[in-house]
Design a protein around this motif. Structure first.
Motif, PDB file in Angstrom:
ATOM      1  N   TYR A   1       5.809   4.752   1.063  1.00  0.00           N
ATOM      2  CA  TYR A   1       6.294   6.035   1.582  1.00  0.00           C
ATOM      3  C   TYR A   1       7.267   5.816   2.737  1.00  0.00           C
ATOM      4  N   GLU A   2       6.928   4.895   3.648  1.00  0.00           N
ATOM      5  CA  GLU A   2       7.802   4.626   4.796  1.00  0.00           C
ATOM      6  C   GLU A   2       9.159   4.087   4.337  1.00  0.00           C
TER       7      GLU A   2
ATOM      8  N   ASN B   1       0.838  -1.189   0.000  1.00  0.00           N
ATOM      9  CA  ASN B   1       0.000   0.000   0.000  1.00  0.00           C
ATOM     10  C   ASN B   1       0.884   1.254   0.000  1.00  0.00           C
ATOM     11  N   LEU B   2       0.277   2.374  -0.201  1.00  0.00           N
ATOM     12  CA  LEU B   2       1.011   3.633  -0.337  1.00  0.00           C
ATOM     13  C   LEU B   2       1.790   3.984   0.918  1.00  0.00           C
ATOM     14  N   ALA B   3       1.257   3.685   2.087  1.00  0.00           N
ATOM     15  CA  ALA B   3       1.952   4.004   3.335  1.00  0.00           C
ATOM     16  C   ALA B   3       3.245   3.205   3.460  1.00  0.00           C
ATOM     17  N   ASP B   4       3.243   1.934   3.073  1.00  0.00           N
ATOM     18  CA  ASP B   4       4.461   1.121   3.130  1.00  0.00           C
ATOM     19  C   ASP B   4       5.521   1.641   2.173  1.00  0.00           C
TER      20      ASP B   4
END
Length: 116
Positions: free
Chosen positions: A28-29, A23-26
């Motif tokens: 970005y992190e 997902n986008l959060a992973d």
């Protein structure tokens, strides 16, 4: 037969694609963790903060402690003086504080101003 094998191939590619999807959060992190500019900025900030305590140490008293123990054996083979064996022990403690060290003071002030 071709229709069945095409369907199996499509299904297999969808399953494999779903297993590797993030997902986008992973994403970005992972980008933030692996960003070299951001990592350099974090370490630069931490180094600037560490200069203040190190420069403050120049204004603090210096204490040192030492101890020793020695075993001595004295022999005088060609004389009538008896052999002498003994322990020698000692310790020392020293504390020093300069009354005013201008260089250390201004180094501390400069480091404090740069850290803010």
């Amino acid at each position: 037969m071709r229709l069945i094998s095409a369907g199996i191939l499509t299904l297999a590619s969808l399953v494999c694609g779903a297993a590797n999807a993030a997902n986008l959060a992973d994403v970005y992190e992972a980008a933030v963790i692996n960003d070299p500019q951001l990592g350099a900025a974090k370490h630069n900030f931490a180094a600037r903060k560490e200069v203040v305590p190190q420069s403050r140490a120049g204004l603090l008293p210096v204490a040192s402690v030492g101890a020793f123990k020695t075993w001595n054996e004295r022999e005088f083979p060609s004389t009538s003086i008896p052999t002498d064996n003994f322990d020698e022990k000692g310790w020392q403690a020293q504390v020093s504080q300069p009354l005013f060290d201008a260089e250390a003071y201004f180094t501390y002030r400069g480091a404090k101003d740069r850290a803010e």
